[in-house]
Design an enzyme around this catalytic site. Structure first.
Site, PDB file in Angstrom:
ATOM      1  N   GLN A 262       0.824  -1.215   0.000  1.00 15.03           N
ATOM      2  CA  GLN A 262       0.000   0.000   0.000  1.00 15.03           C
ATOM      3  C   GLN A 262       0.855   1.260   0.000  1.00 15.03           C
ATOM      4  O   GLN A 262       0.467   2.285  -0.575  1.00 15.03           O
ATOM      5  CB  GLN A 262      -0.948  -0.010   1.202  1.00 15.03           C
ATOM      6  CG  GLN A 262      -1.958  -1.152   1.153  1.00 15.03           C
ATOM      7  CD  GLN A 262      -2.741  -1.185  -0.142  1.00 15.03           C
ATOM      8  OE1 GLN A 262      -3.491  -0.272  -0.475  1.00 15.03           O
ATOM      9  NE2 GLN A 262      -2.551  -2.261  -0.915  1.00 15.03           N
ATOM     10  N   HIS A 265       1.614   3.084  -3.369  1.00 13.37           N
ATOM     11  CA  HIS A 265       0.618   3.902  -4.062  1.00 13.37           C
ATOM     12  C   HIS A 265       1.027   5.376  -4.098  1.00 13.37           C
ATOM     13  O   HIS A 265       0.863   6.052  -5.113  1.00 13.37           O
ATOM     14  CB  HIS A 265      -0.732   3.806  -3.349  1.00 13.37           C
ATOM     15  CG  HIS A 265      -1.585   2.675  -3.829  1.00 13.37           C
ATOM     16  ND1 HIS A 265      -2.203   2.661  -5.053  1.00 13.37           N
ATOM     17  CD2 HIS A 265      -1.934   1.506  -3.223  1.00 13.37           C
ATOM     18  CE1 HIS A 265      -2.898   1.551  -5.196  1.00 13.37           C
ATOM     19  NE2 HIS A 265      -2.741   0.825  -4.102  1.00 13.37           N
ATOM     20  N   GLU A 331      -8.961   2.561   6.065  1.00 12.36           N
ATOM     21  CA  GLU A 331      -9.525   2.169   4.773  1.00 12.36           C
ATOM     22  C   GLU A 331      -9.466   0.648   4.628  1.00 12.36           C
ATOM     23  O   GLU A 331     -10.463  -0.003   4.313  1.00 12.36           O
ATOM     24  CB  GLU A 331      -8.735   2.847   3.652  1.00 12.36           C
ATOM     25  CG  GLU A 331      -9.193   2.457   2.261  1.00 12.36           C
ATOM     26  CD  GLU A 331      -8.274   2.988   1.174  1.00 12.36           C
ATOM     27  OE1 GLU A 331      -8.704   3.014   0.009  1.00 12.36           O
ATOM     28  OE2 GLU A 331      -7.117   3.362   1.487  1.00 12.36           O
ATOM     29  N   HIS A 332      -8.269   0.088   4.824  1.00 11.51           N
ATOM     30  CA  HIS A 332      -8.070  -1.367   4.752  1.00 11.51           C
ATOM     31  C   HIS A 332      -7.603  -1.866   6.112  1.00 11.51           C
ATOM     32  O   HIS A 332      -6.646  -1.329   6.670  1.00 11.51           O
ATOM     33  CB  HIS A 332      -6.984  -1.731   3.732  1.00 11.51           C
ATOM     34  CG  HIS A 332      -7.191  -1.167   2.365  1.00 11.51           C
ATOM     35  ND1 HIS A 332      -6.509  -0.062   1.910  1.00 11.51           N
ATOM     36  CD2 HIS A 332      -7.998  -1.566   1.348  1.00 11.51           C
ATOM     37  CE1 HIS A 332      -6.883   0.199   0.662  1.00 11.51           C
ATOM     38  NE2 HIS A 332      -7.787  -0.696   0.301  1.00 11.51           N
ATOM     39  N   ASP A 365      -7.829  -5.462  -3.920  1.00 11.80           N
ATOM     40  CA  ASP A 365      -7.590  -4.443  -4.942  1.00 11.80           C
ATOM     41  C   ASP A 365      -7.974  -4.941  -6.332  1.00 11.80           C
ATOM     42  O   ASP A 365      -8.296  -4.139  -7.213  1.00 11.80           O
ATOM     43  CB  ASP A 365      -6.113  -4.036  -4.944  1.00 11.80           C
ATOM     44  CG  ASP A 365      -5.772  -3.082  -3.819  1.00 11.80           C
ATOM     45  OD1 ASP A 365      -6.695  -2.475  -3.263  1.00 11.80           O
ATOM     46  OD2 ASP A 365      -4.572  -2.951  -3.498  1.00 11.80           O
ATOM     47  N   HIS A 424     -52.858  21.748   6.308  1.00 14.84           N
ATOM     48  CA  HIS A 424     -52.522  20.334   6.201  1.00 14.84           C
ATOM     49  C   HIS A 424     -53.741  19.478   6.572  1.00 14.84           C
ATOM     50  O   HIS A 424     -54.085  18.516   5.868  1.00 14.84           O
ATOM     51  CB  HIS A 424     -51.361  19.977   7.136  1.00 14.84           C
ATOM     52  CG  HIS A 424     -50.012  20.401   6.631  1.00 14.84           C
ATOM     53  ND1 HIS A 424     -49.690  21.699   6.382  1.00 14.84           N
ATOM     54  CD2 HIS A 424     -48.899  19.671   6.338  1.00 14.84           C
ATOM     55  CE1 HIS A 424     -48.441  21.780   5.957  1.00 14.84           C
ATOM     56  NE2 HIS A 424     -47.927  20.549   5.921  1.00 14.84           N
TER      57      HIS A 424
END
Length: 444
Positions: A262, A265, A331-332, A365, A424
């Site tokens: 990761q 990235h 996230e992961h 992924d 109403h």
């Protein structure tokens, strides 16, 4: 990687988050720039897009609306192994996405009174796919397939023009679009693409979309914020994150490889290990140092691992590891634990949970069948990853007959009077009383 020792301390959620701060400065600085780019596209359309392509992508005179033959050529020229992998990923993500579309449900409130709960797809979706450090063909699959499964009828895809491809989009991205039957494709990059999808660009035939999805850098994330309210967006995803919770029996080599996977990235990627084993922490640190030095993107990886957003965190026990992970909301999340299957229930805040050391984030992924577009920056505490539901609008359809309305009549009138909104109640009463006689004309 730095090692942070939290043992022997009772920390609040805020203190745990402060221990491993996320990389946010660059994203904050990007908002003003992205907003200006989006506004320029809204006002000047194609002219602004061409200027931005020359400035940011070093491309000029290219076809912004990608001709169909470019897609066909990319599909014909794709590596057979890559094509087979994309086709397998498409099939798996279709299966995973199908479970995210709820069936209509009818609720009988009483005789003659019912509510139908249905989920309507949006009419048009814009998908953004980055093409800079990594041509994310897999993200074409992850964004387009859920929209198709949801029933979206119109999908436009945008990706940056590549100077090394004569202004064309990266061919693997085009090939993935071709496999999915997406033929409305635009060579537009960055924040400008988000603005173009949100507002449309008449000169190139681009109509505005209803929802924009897809990953991107800080400028893309900030551009999504700039168009919020004009269109729906999936999330303002930032740099990728991985948090691994491991016990003393975990394999340090596998942990190191997953952290590095990761970190490659982006320089702002977050790679965090949480463990109650000091011995494992030391062994992982050695494995990370060795593997990071030899990986292809070693400079990028080392920058991410050396940043304040990455760390090996020592805690007292499993309970402390769970508390840290749920506060961080990665996230992961990978669980390298002997009892990973049973332990998974305790980890409630994560974009996706990867259970056991044979379920790496890399699988998610590409080929797990799950979606890899996931919330970052702690958004997993309250938000989900991308799915077919992203492109669906829950909608209630209400149907009452006269007798059913009569049974609700007094309640409507009572609440309308209490809120000083008498019309109403009168709207309901009108259905049970005769219309008043028309007033006589003056002088009659």
């Amino acid at each position: 990687m730095q090692t942070i020792d939290l043992r022997g301390r009772t920390l609040s959620t805020a203190e745990m988050l402060a221990a491993v701060p996320r990389a946010t400065a660059a994203r904050a600085e990007a908002l003003a720039t992205a907003t200006a780019i989006v506004e320029d596209v809204r006002v000047r359309g194609e002219e602004a897009l061409r200027e931005q392509a020359e400035r940011f992508d070093h491309v000029g005179g290219h076809a912004i609306r990608v001709p169909r033959e470019h897609i066909d050529e990319a599909l014909a020229g794709v590596d057979p192994r890559v094509r087979a992998a994309l086709e397998a990923a498409i099939d798996r993500v279709r299966q995973g996405s199908a479970a995210q579309v709820p069936a209509p449900r009818v609720t009988e409130i009483g005789p003659g009174a019912r509510i139908v709960q249905r989920w309507q797809p949006v009419g048009r979706v814009g998908v953004y796919i980055p093409g800079g450090k990594a041509p994310l063909a897999s993200s074409v699959v992850m964004n387009v397939v859920p929209a198709q499964v949801a029933g979206v009828g119109s999908i436009a895809l945008a990706s940056p023009p590549q100077s090394g491809e004569d202004g064309r989009i990266h061919p693997t991205i085009l090939a993935a679009a071709g496999l999915l039957g997406v033929d409305e494709v635009y060579a537009i990059g960055g924040a400008g693409a988000i603005g173009a999808l949100a507002y449309g660009v008449e000169a190139i035939g681009l109509e505005p979309v209803d929802v924009i999805s897809g990953p991107g850098n800080n400028y893309v994330a900030s551009a999504k914020r700039a168009v919020a309210g004009v269109v729906g967006t999936d999330s303002e995803a930032g740099a990728t994150e991985i948090l691994i919770v491991a016990d003393a029996e975990a394999d340090p080599r596998l942990i190191a490889m997953d952290l590095i996977s990761q970190a490659e990235h982006d320089e702002q990627a977050s790679a965090v290990l949480v463990t109650d084993s000091a011995e494992l922490a030391d062994r992982v640190a050695v494995e990370v140092a060795n593997a990071a030095a030899t990986t292809r993107h070693s400079v990028r990886v080392q920058t991410a691992l050396d940043g304040p957003q990455s760390a090996i965190v020592l805690v007292d026990d499993r309970a402390a590891a769970v508390a840290f992970s749920n506060a961080y909301a990665p996230e992961h999340l990978e669980l390298h634990l002997e009892d990973a299957e049973e332990a998974a229930a305790s980890f409630t805040s994560a974009g996706a949970v990867f259970v056991g050391d044979q379920t790496p984030v890399s699988l998610g992924d590409y080929m797990a069948g799950s979606n890899h577009v996931l919330p970052t920056g702690g958004q997993a505490r309250y938000a989900s990853g991308l799915g077919s539901y992203t492109f669906l609008r829950p909608q209630q359809v209400i149907s009452y007959d006269r007798d059913a309305l009569a049974r609700a009549r007094d309640g409507v009138v009572a609440l309308a009077d209490a809120e000083v909104l008498p019309a109403h109640g009168e709207a309901v009463e009108a259905r049970f009383t005769a219309a008043p006689e028309p007033a006589a004309a003056a002088g009659a």
